[in-house]
Design a protein around this motif. Structure first.
Motif, mmCIF file in Angstrom:
data_model
loop_
_atom_site.group_PDB
_atom_site.id
_atom_site.type_symbol
_atom_site.label_atom_id
_atom_site.label_comp_id
_atom_site.label_asym_id
_atom_site.label_seq_id
_atom_site.Cartn_x
_atom_site.Cartn_y
_atom_site.Cartn_z
ATOM 1 N N HIS A 102 0.843 -1.198 0.000
ATOM 2 C CA HIS A 102 0.000 0.000 0.000
ATOM 3 C C HIS A 102 0.875 1.243 0.000
ATOM 4 C CE1 HIS A 102 -2.342 3.056 2.497
ATOM 5 N NE2 HIS A 102 -3.148 2.862 1.467
ATOM 6 N N VAL A 104 0.658 5.672 0.328
ATOM 7 C CA VAL A 104 -0.123 6.866 0.642
ATOM 8 C C VAL A 104 0.447 8.005 -0.188
ATOM 9 C CG1 VAL A 104 -0.911 8.467 2.402
ATOM 10 C CG2 VAL A 104 -0.551 6.055 2.993
ATOM 11 N N GLU A 127 -2.023 -0.968 -3.806
ATOM 12 C CA GLU A 127 -3.145 -0.047 -3.613
ATOM 13 C C GLU A 127 -2.632 1.312 -3.138
ATOM 14 O OE1 GLU A 127 -7.399 0.114 -1.147
ATOM 15 O OE2 GLU A 127 -6.028 -1.585 -0.920
ATOM 16 N N THR A 128 -3.363 2.370 -3.515
ATOM 17 C CA THR A 128 -2.972 3.718 -3.134
ATOM 18 C C THR A 128 -4.125 4.451 -2.462
ATOM 19 O OG1 THR A 128 -1.465 3.851 -5.029
ATOM 20 C CG2 THR A 128 -2.033 5.918 -3.947
ATOM 21 N N THR A 129 -3.820 5.149 -1.376
ATOM 22 C CA THR A 129 -4.762 6.046 -0.727
ATOM 23 C C THR A 129 -4.298 7.476 -0.973
ATOM 24 O OG1 THR A 129 -5.328 4.465 1.015
ATOM 25 C CG2 THR A 129 -5.748 6.791 1.476
ATOM 26 N N ALA A 143 -3.875 7.529 7.307
ATOM 27 C CA ALA A 143 -3.965 6.728 6.080
ATOM 28 C C ALA A 143 -3.003 5.542 6.075
ATOM 29 C CB ALA A 143 -3.700 7.601 4.863
ATOM 30 N N ARG A 145 -1.282 2.065 6.843
ATOM 31 C CA ARG A 145 -1.732 0.717 7.190
ATOM 32 C C ARG A 145 -0.512 -0.145 7.523
ATOM 33 N NH1 ARG A 145 -5.417 -0.366 1.776
ATOM 34 N NH2 ARG A 145 -6.796 1.465 1.957
ATOM 35 N N THR A 148 1.665 -0.473 4.440
ATOM 36 C CA THR A 148 2.096 0.735 3.739
ATOM 37 C C THR A 148 3.606 0.701 3.566
ATOM 38 O OG1 THR A 148 0.261 2.023 4.660
ATOM 39 C CG2 THR A 148 2.120 3.252 3.742
#
Length: 431
Positions: A102, A104, A127-129, A143, A145, A148
């Motif tokens: 992940h 951010v 995945e990206t936030t 944000a 995790r 991350t």
């Protein structure tokens, strides 16, 4: 004189190969795919240790010279030159993240990078936030995790000129042993060096300010050389675990430079993102005058922005050098020597006023590029940010009448004269 008795065809291929040693003041261009080995053991040693040069995709003397130059400018331990800015971003992210991980990221980033996150890395299981309030460390913290592996942002964001609080955000990453990767393209190392403020990795589109002339593509990744295996090894097993066949780990071979070494050995050459030595030479030549250019471009930009802010046809100017910009104080704290030369402004006349502007300017060039010695203009809403929704564009400060300027090194009186000529008609239309 020794008489060459080989055939014409053989002489054509081999006759020029025996050149004498010469010391060139300019960086020589080694425009070759591969390099000749001295003997059998020399080849074996190169493939066993990586020392020296064997094939330009994995290393080239011209490229290496420019890498040392750019690492020194950014204050990093080492640099890796790549074929484009996108290659630099992709290489940096694939060096730290893999399937199931992940990232951010600031939402205020180049659209090509955003597409990389949403379309390409997502297909690889990364995945990206995205977060909007990049100045708030708690937004980044919330944000994060357990999986991350990177924080990503731009030092000066395109297009709203948001300024990243590098020290605060890198401190958030350090708490979890997560590297902060900063795209420093718009600021350049002349104005700010993110590694000095805690960033782990810096990337650039070297096609822009570093080269300066708009002639070639290139990118660069600069690593801080501070990878701590004891602290961050759990987030980077590919760096601390033994290699294939029980070979020593990257950390065992390279220590604190493990992250940069992995990018050089395993990511860039295998994905084929190596630059042309000719492009490297031109980037290196441009970088020699980086400070002179950015100083003048920043000075010109501030004068142009102040002139635009006072003009009746202009609704707003998003330039961090202006006291009216919400991030001005942070810019003063981080930027030294100017405020950059990329900014947006919005015309009161909306889309039609923007269309008239780009089709009427004469000194400004209408094209997709920034950081050039020439002053450039682009309409983000129908070009760089066209894939965004209306709401997203509005949130980013991109309205129908918004135009992006990249200010060059021309005489500022000519730039203001061009703007005045075009906007006189726009002011009359608005009135």
């Amino acid at each position: 004189m020794t008489v060459d008795t080989t055939s014409f065809h053989t002489r054509a291929v081999h006759a020029g190969r025996g050149q004498g040693a010469a010391s060139s003041r300019a960086t020589p261009i080694y425009l070759t795919a591969g390099f000749e080995f001295d003997d059998f053991d020399h080849a074996a040693d190169h493939f066993g240790t990586g020392a020296g040069f064997g094939y330009t995709r994995t290393g080239n003397p011209t490229v290496r010279a420019v890498e040392r130059q750019l690492a020194a400018l950014e204050g990093g331990a080492d640099a890796l030159l790549l074929a484009s800015g996108q290659a630099a971003v992709a290489t940096a992210l694939l060096t730290v993240a893999g399937a199931g991980d992940h990232i951010v990221s600031s939402t205020h980033i180049y659209e090509g990078t955003r597409g990389l996150f949403l379309d390409n890395l997502a297909r690889l299981g990364i995945e990206t936030t995205f977060i909007d309030d990049i100045a708030d460390p708690s937004a980044w913290l919330s944000a994060i995790r357990p999986n991350t592996r990177a924080l990503f942002a731009e030092s000066i964001a395109n297009a709203r000129n948001d300024i990243l609080d590098i020290a605060a955000i890198s401190a958030v990453g350090d708490e979890f042993a997560i590297p902060l990767i900063v795209d420093n393209t718009l600021a350049t190392p002349y104005l700010v060096r993110p590694i000095e403020h805690g960033a782990a990795v810096v990337v650039h589109s070297a096609s822009k300010f570093l080269a300066g002339h708009g002639s070639v593509l290139g990118g660069v990744l600069v690593d801080d050389g501070r990878f701590d295996a004891a602290k961050a090894g759990h987030n980077a097993p590919h760096l601390v675990l033994p290699g294939r066949g029980g070979q020593p780990s990257v950390v065992e071979r390279h220590g604190a430079n493990a992250r940069g070494a992995y990018a050089r050995e395993s990511v860039a050459p295998r994905f084929g993102a190596s630059p042309s030595p000719l492009n490297a030479f031109l980037i290196g030549q441009g970088a020699e005058t980086l400070g002179l250019r950015v100083e003048r471009q920043s000075r010109n930009a501030l004068e142009v922005a102040r002139w635009l802010e006072a003009h009746d046809a202009v609704e707003s100017v998003d330039y961090v050098g202006l006291e009216s910009h919400p991030d001005h104080a942070r810019a003063v704290a981080y930027l030294d020597g100017g405020f950059g030369s990329i900014f947006t402004f919005t015309l009161r006349g909306g889309l039609e006023a923007a269309r008239d502007f780009v089709e009427s300017v004469q000194v400004f060039t209408h094209m997709t590029h920034i950081g050039d010695v020439r002053s450039l203009v682009l309409h983000p809403g129908t070009t760089s940010h066209s894939a965004r929704t209306d709401a997203e564009r509005d949130e980013l400060g991109v309205k129908p009448g918004t135009l992006r300027l990249s200010i060059g090194i021309e005489d500022v009186s000519d730039l203001v004269g061009d703007l005045s000529r075009v906007l006189t008609g726009a002011r009359e239309t608005v009135a």
